[in-house]
Scaffold this active site. Structure first.
Site, PDB file in Angstrom:
ATOM      1  N   CYS A  35      -2.607  11.457   3.818  1.00 20.55           N
ATOM      2  CA  CYS A  35      -1.824  11.294   2.580  1.00 20.55           C
ATOM      3  C   CYS A  35      -2.490  12.008   1.410  1.00 20.55           C
ATOM      4  O   CYS A  35      -1.878  12.183   0.366  1.00 20.55           O
ATOM      5  CB  CYS A  35      -1.631   9.814   2.249  1.00 20.55           C
ATOM      6  N   ASP A  37      -4.952  10.916  -0.423  1.00 24.14           N
ATOM      7  CA  ASP A  37      -5.458  10.025  -1.466  1.00 24.14           C
ATOM      8  C   ASP A  37      -6.982   9.951  -1.426  1.00 24.14           C
ATOM      9  O   ASP A  37      -7.584  10.033  -0.363  1.00 24.14           O
ATOM     10  CB  ASP A  37      -4.866   8.622  -1.291  1.00 24.14           C
ATOM     11  N   CYS A  60      -1.887   6.428  -4.107  1.00 24.55           N
ATOM     12  CA  CYS A  60      -0.656   5.656  -4.210  1.00 24.55           C
ATOM     13  C   CYS A  60      -0.911   4.291  -4.852  1.00 24.55           C
ATOM     14  O   CYS A  60      -2.055   3.877  -5.025  1.00 24.55           O
ATOM     15  CB  CYS A  60      -0.083   5.460  -2.813  1.00 24.55           C
ATOM     16  N   CYS A 104      -4.195   2.169   3.186  1.00 26.91           N
ATOM     17  CA  CYS A 104      -4.664   2.226   1.794  1.00 26.91           C
ATOM     18  C   CYS A 104      -5.794   1.217   1.582  1.00 26.91           C
ATOM     19  O   CYS A 104      -6.760   1.498   0.879  1.00 26.91           O
ATOM     20  CB  CYS A 104      -3.523   1.943   0.822  1.00 26.91           C
TER      21      CYS A 104
END
Ligand code: FES
Length: 146
Positions: A35, A37, A60, A104
């Site tokens: 992603c 991140d 995110c 995450c």
């Protein structure tokens, strides 16, 4: 049902411990290649206790909420407890994350562990290397041996 719990929304909108510690004793930076991140955690350590912690997350909403919650969970705790913090505990403290957002919370766990490892390395503190497995060791790097 809402996708995100109220706690996730609260920590996303009002993240705790955002920022940087100029005199950090340990810094951990991790990223998720898929992603993109990135999460960076700064620790101030006094007498084996996490005296202060800050984070910067480029990512995110779930990554921001996870960092915020994770920093709250380890602040004022001994290093030994911070090392035991799992992504599952972070997700539970947030009243859950959608399955596709669980990675995450993994970033938060990894960033804290990386920051503690950095503290140990900088201070010449011996530790069992098995405590810090490289999360990327198991991934396919795509290098070819000649
Ligand atoms: Fe990758 Fe959240 S989507 S950390």
């Amino acid at each position: 049902m809402a996708l995100y719990s109220e706690k996730v929304m609260d920590h996303f909108r009002n993240p705790r411990n955002v920022g940087k510690l100029d005199d950090a004793d340990g810094i951990g930076e991790v990223g998720n290649a898929k992603c993109g991140d990135i999460m960076k955690i700064y620790l101030k350590i006094e007498n084996d206790v996490i005296a202060d912690v800050k984070f910067n997350t480029f990512g995110c909403g779930s990554a921001i909420a996870s960092s915020s919650m994770a920093t709250e969970l380890i602040k004022g705790k001994p290093i030994s407890e911070a090392l035991e913090l799992t992504n599952k505990a972070v997700a539970e403290a947030l009243d859950g994350l959608p399955a596709h957002k669980l990675h995450c919370s993994v970033l938060a766990e990894e960033a804290i562990r990386a920051a503690i490892k950095d503290y140990y390395d900088k201070n010449g503190i011996a530790y069992d290397k098995a405590m810090f497995p490289d999360p990327h060791d198991e991934e396919e790097h795509g290098f070819e041996e000649e």
